[in-house]
Design an enzyme around this catalytic site. Structure first.
Site, PDB file in Angstrom:
ATOM      1  N   LYS A 163       0.851  -1.190   0.000  1.00 52.03           N
ATOM      2  CA  LYS A 163       0.000   0.000   0.000  1.00 52.03           C
ATOM      3  C   LYS A 163       0.889   1.242   0.000  1.00 52.03           C
ATOM      4  CE  LYS A 163      -3.967   2.015   2.501  1.00 52.03           C
ATOM      5  NZ  LYS A 163      -4.897   1.891   3.643  1.00 52.03           N
ATOM      6  N   SER A 165     -10.033   2.185   2.579  1.00 50.14           N
ATOM      7  CA  SER A 165      -9.063   2.856   1.737  1.00 50.14           C
ATOM      8  C   SER A 165      -8.055   1.925   1.064  1.00 50.14           C
ATOM      9  CB  SER A 165      -8.293   3.874   2.574  1.00 50.14           C
ATOM     10  OG  SER A 165      -7.480   3.212   3.537  1.00 50.14           O
ATOM     11  N   SER A 210     -10.534   0.075   6.873  1.00 49.63           N
ATOM     12  CA  SER A 210      -9.866   0.055   5.569  1.00 49.63           C
ATOM     13  C   SER A 210      -9.175  -1.236   5.160  1.00 49.63           C
ATOM     14  CB  SER A 210      -8.841   1.179   5.498  1.00 49.63           C
ATOM     15  OG  SER A 210      -9.493   2.382   5.215  1.00 49.63           O
TER      16      SER A 210
HETATM   17  N1  GLN Z   1     -13.538   4.779   5.720  1.00 52.66           N
HETATM   18  C1  GLN Z   1     -13.022   5.275   6.946  1.00 52.66           C
HETATM   19  C2  GLN Z   1     -12.596   6.709   6.787  1.00 52.66           C
HETATM   20  O1  GLN Z   1     -12.774   7.222   5.741  1.00 52.66           O
HETATM   21  C3  GLN Z   1     -11.879   4.430   7.421  1.00 52.66           C
HETATM   22  C4  GLN Z   1     -10.664   4.595   6.606  1.00 52.66           C
HETATM   23  C5  GLN Z   1      -9.519   3.784   7.117  1.00 52.66           C
HETATM   24  O2  GLN Z   1      -9.716   2.802   7.832  1.00 52.66           O
HETATM   25  N2  GLN Z   1      -8.326   4.226   6.788  1.00 52.66           N
HETATM   26  O3  GLN Z   1     -12.108   7.329   7.680  1.00 52.66           O
END
Ligand code: GLN
Length: 493
Positions: A78, A158, A182
């Site tokens: 990532k 994400s 995410s």
């Molecule tokens: N979807 C959540 C956010 O937008 C979690 C994102 C994540 O876990 N990095 O904050």
């Protein structure tokens, strides 16, 4: 030779040791698959020379019988993990062409154990999002499609690039991070397995920070066993991260296939949210039946503060993000937009460099931390967080070994379909996952079925602190009952 990219990580590991193929052959098969899948936009940077160099070194080790735990296994990383000498951007314009002079601890441990890097994977900008659509590099396409449709779907976020790459067989496994869901939500959207370990299990050093009290690294893999093998290398104490915990890393793979007889599985009634999709409800019931059939005891439980988790998360996470992202000022990293003085330079750089969702989070975060609002929002959200944590502590004190819930409230949706009019529509993707980050607990998402449109759905298991092993045992029991879900046709290649 059989198609090497169909193998799982642990199958490839065993095949290398049995000398059925070489690490170089494996790397070449993956490099070709990555090139053929550019239409998915899963990779934001391909590093084939790097992969071939590491594979050649692995072949030497293998020849000498000195294979390390992940010897010669090609991974995707990532773009939130700093990789020494390799561009790292968090998929934000503000990092420009930033090339770190250091390696994140998690990736350093993967290379220490012999893994091979294929490239950097797409994600939502600074990991803020649930669909990978906020990336400065554009959306990632989910390798899964609805029956009889070629509409492009999101892979979740994400860690959308990580999940799509694993599902499309363009890496054996991937690193990912999870602040509110995410790892688990994209895993559920792509028929892959993802585990967010206990807060403190993996070092956060060298991982671009979003919300430091919630962020955790973890793997996305094709199987539960693959995730166990990955996590063993990723986890561990690191003096460079004071929140990383000094505790031995167990052999997680040993938990695969362990009996779950007599384990107590909690089913929280608060997760049966109003309007819960009937297919997801049915799948949850199936999961209950599978675990019961394998000898577990099912117990109805209550986690009364669940409904406050999402609103509290959307105060805590932006507050920490607004502080963490203050460092992107055009002086130290990446993009710099010139101005007549230093203040104008800061302002222009941040206005140009951050995308709309990141700006929204910085504004919310700054607001909830500002004097006069701090007590009403931030402090209150912190108190709610304590109550959420206590909910879990009390069920675990009653002897519950793990909690079973759906992973997401829906299957994958179309690109451009959600959140453009109302950001909360996107935030709702995390209703089942944020509680776990707020409480610092481990959570695994395991694919458990397909919906009527032919899209994968996942179940989530939440464990006691530092009891990832139980999640691997239970996750494997579900995998055993449900089978694996793989994309049938490689329409992108
Ligand atoms: N979807 C959540 C956010 O937008 C979690 C994102 C994540 O876990 N990095 O904050």
């Amino acid at each position: 030779m059989t198609d090497l990219t169909r193998l799982t990580l642990t199958e490839a590991r065993d095949g290398l040791k049995a000398k059925q193929f070489t690490a170089t052959e494996l790397a070449k098969a993956y490099i070709a698959a990555v090139e053929a899948a550019r239409g998915l936009n899963a990779y934001v940077l391909e590093t084939p020379e790097h992969a071939l160099k590491q594979a050649a070194a692995s072949d030497e080790k293998l020849a000498k019988g000195e294979a390390r735990p992940l010897e010669g296994l090609p991974l995707g990383i990532k773009d939130l993990f700093a990789t020494e000498g390799v561009r790292t951007t968090a998929c934000s314009k503000i990092l420009g062409n930033f090339v770190p002079a250091y390696e994140s601890t998690v990736t350093a441990q993967l290379w220490r154990d012999g893994a091979v890097m294929l490239g950097k994977l797409n994600n939502d900008e600074f990991a803020m999002g649930s669909s990978n659509e906020t990336s400065a590099f554009g959306a990632v396409v989910n390798p899964w499609r609805r029956h009889g449709s070629d509409a492009k779907l999101v892979p979740g976020g994400s860690s959308g690039g990580s999940a799509a790459a694993v599902a499309a067989d363009i890496c054996l496994a991937a690193t990912a991070t999870d602040t509110g869901g995410s790892i688990r939500q994209p895993a559920a959207f792509t028929g892959t397995v993802g585990i967010k370990p206990t807060y403190g299990r993996c070092s956060r050093w060298g991982t671009v920070a979003f919300a430091s009290s919630l962020d955790q690294a973890g793997p996305i893999g094709k199987t539960v066993r693959d995730c166990a093998a990955m996590l063993r290398s990723m986890a561990g104490h690191d003096p460079k991260d004071t929140t990383s915990v000094d505790r031995a890393v167990p052999d997680y793979e040993a938990a695969i296939g362990r009996s779950i007889k007599g384990m107590k599985i909690g089913i929280p009634k608060e997760y049966r949210i109003e309007g819960l999709n009937a297919e997801i409800d049915a799948l949850w019931q199936k999961g209950i039946d599978w675990l019961r059939a394998a000898g577990a005891e099912i117990v109805e439980i209550s986690l009364p503060h669940t409904k406050y988790a999402l609103p509290a998360y959307y105060i805590v996470a932006p507050a920490e993000a607004s502080s963490n992202l203050a460092r992107y000022d055009g002086v130290r990293y990446g993009l710099r937009a010139p101005g007549k003085d230093i203040v104008e330079m800061y302002e222009k750089t941040r206005a140009e460099g951050f995308g709309a969702e990141v700006k929204r989070r910085i504004m919310i975060g700054t607001y909830v931390l500002s004097s006069g609002y701090y007590d009403a929002y931030y402090l209150r959200a912190q108190k709610v967080r304590t109550l959420i944590k206590r909910d879990f502590e009390s069920v675990y004190a009653q002897g519950i070994d793990a909690v079973l819930t759906p992973a997401t409230p829906s299957s994958a949706f179309g690109i451009g379909e959600k959140g453009s009019a109302d950001p909360v529509e996107m935030y709702l993707n995390d209703v089942f996952t944020v509680t776990v980050n707020m409480a610092g607990l481990p959570g695994i998402a395991v694919p458990a079925g397909l919906d009527a449109q032919g899209l994968p759905l996942g179940l989530q298991l939440i464990g006691r602190p530092f009891d990832e092993e139980t999640l691997f045992s239970l996750g494997h029991a579900i995998e055993d009952a449900a089978g694996r879900f793989t994309v049938r046709e490689r329409w992108w290649a």
